[in-house]
Design a protein around this motif. Sequence first.
Motif, PDB file in Angstrom:
ATOM      1  N   GLU A  28     118.262  83.298  67.307  1.00 38.18           N
ATOM      2  CA  GLU A  28     118.969  83.992  68.380  1.00 38.18           C
ATOM      3  C   GLU A  28     118.270  85.279  68.799  1.00 38.18           C
ATOM      4  O   GLU A  28     118.525  85.794  69.869  1.00 38.18           O
ATOM      5  N   ASN A  29     117.399  85.790  67.957  1.00 36.05           N
ATOM      6  CA  ASN A  29     116.686  87.013  68.267  1.00 36.05           C
ATOM      7  C   ASN A  29     115.433  86.672  69.074  1.00 36.05           C
ATOM      8  O   ASN A  29     114.560  85.944  68.607  1.00 36.05           O
ATOM      9  N   TRP A  30     115.329  87.242  70.266  1.00 43.20           N
ATOM     10  CA  TRP A  30     114.202  86.934  71.147  1.00 43.20           C
ATOM     11  C   TRP A  30     112.893  87.397  70.541  1.00 43.20           C
ATOM     12  O   TRP A  30     111.876  86.705  70.631  1.00 43.20           O
ATOM     13  N   ALA A  32     112.045  87.788  67.358  1.00 45.79           N
ATOM     14  CA  ALA A  32     111.639  86.930  66.240  1.00 45.79           C
ATOM     15  C   ALA A  32     111.162  85.570  66.731  1.00 45.79           C
ATOM     16  O   ALA A  32     110.222  84.999  66.182  1.00 45.79           O
ATOM     17  N   ALA A  33     111.800  85.062  67.761  1.00 42.38           N
ATOM     18  CA  ALA A  33     111.425  83.755  68.281  1.00 42.38           C
ATOM     19  C   ALA A  33     110.049  83.779  68.931  1.00 42.38           C
ATOM     20  O   ALA A  33     109.349  82.766  68.968  1.00 42.38           O
ATOM     21  N   ASN A  34     109.630  84.930  69.439  1.00 44.22           N
ATOM     22  CA  ASN A  34     108.349  85.017  70.121  1.00 44.22           C
ATOM     23  C   ASN A  34     107.299  85.784  69.334  1.00 44.22           C
ATOM     24  O   ASN A  34     106.297  86.215  69.903  1.00 44.22           O
ATOM     25  N   ILE A  35     107.481  85.923  68.032  1.00 46.01           N
ATOM     26  CA  ILE A  35     106.545  86.695  67.223  1.00 46.01           C
ATOM     27  C   ILE A  35     105.151  86.069  67.227  1.00 46.01           C
ATOM     28  O   ILE A  35     104.142  86.788  67.244  1.00 46.01           O
ATOM     29  N   VAL A  36     105.062  84.760  67.232  1.00 50.64           N
ATOM     30  CA  VAL A  36     103.752  84.096  67.250  1.00 50.64           C
ATOM     31  C   VAL A  36     103.026  84.421  68.547  1.00 50.64           C
ATOM     32  O   VAL A  36     101.829  84.725  68.538  1.00 50.64           O
ATOM     33  N   ASN A  37     103.733  84.405  69.654  1.00 48.22           N
ATOM     34  CA  ASN A  37     103.119  84.728  70.930  1.00 48.22           C
ATOM     35  C   ASN A  37     102.642  86.175  70.975  1.00 48.22           C
ATOM     36  O   ASN A  37     101.573  86.469  71.512  1.00 48.22           O
ATOM     37  N   TRP A  38     103.432  87.084  70.406  1.00 44.72           N
ATOM     38  CA  TRP A  38     103.035  88.488  70.384  1.00 44.72           C
ATOM     39  C   TRP A  38     101.819  88.713  69.490  1.00 44.72           C
ATOM     40  O   TRP A  38     100.935  89.512  69.816  1.00 44.72           O
ATOM     41  N   ILE A  39     101.758  88.017  68.380  1.00 47.89           N
ATOM     42  CA  ILE A  39     100.592  88.139  67.500  1.00 47.89           C
ATOM     43  C   ILE A  39      99.336  87.644  68.211  1.00 47.89           C
ATOM     44  O   ILE A  39      98.281  88.296  68.171  1.00 47.89           O
ATOM     45  N   LEU A  40      99.425  86.503  68.875  1.00 45.33           N
ATOM     46  CA  LEU A  40      98.271  85.979  69.611  1.00 45.33           C
ATOM     47  C   LEU A  40      97.876  86.914  70.755  1.00 45.33           C
ATOM     48  O   LEU A  40      96.691  87.106  71.030  1.00 45.33           O
TER      49      LEU A  40
END
Length: 74
Positions: A28-30, A32-40
């Motif tokens: 439900e946390n945006w 956390a759900a997009n952490i992989v995208n932010w790391i890349l």
Amino acid sequence: MWRSFFEGIEDLFVNVLFAPYDFFRFMENWWAANIVNWILFLICCVAFVYWMLQLKTFDDNNEEDKSITAHSYL
């Protein structure tokens, strides 16, 4: 023959390579759900800055051939 080849590629990507994304999809946390995208994204930003600094280094040392015949396609 070709159909099974492409279905094998589909199975590899859907069930193996993108499987970790299924875990993040139901969070439900945006952030956390997009952490992989932010790391890349951060990795790409660091690589871009490094690349620009390397280009500046070569430019400062006059190692860049800026003549009109430097590249065959020009």
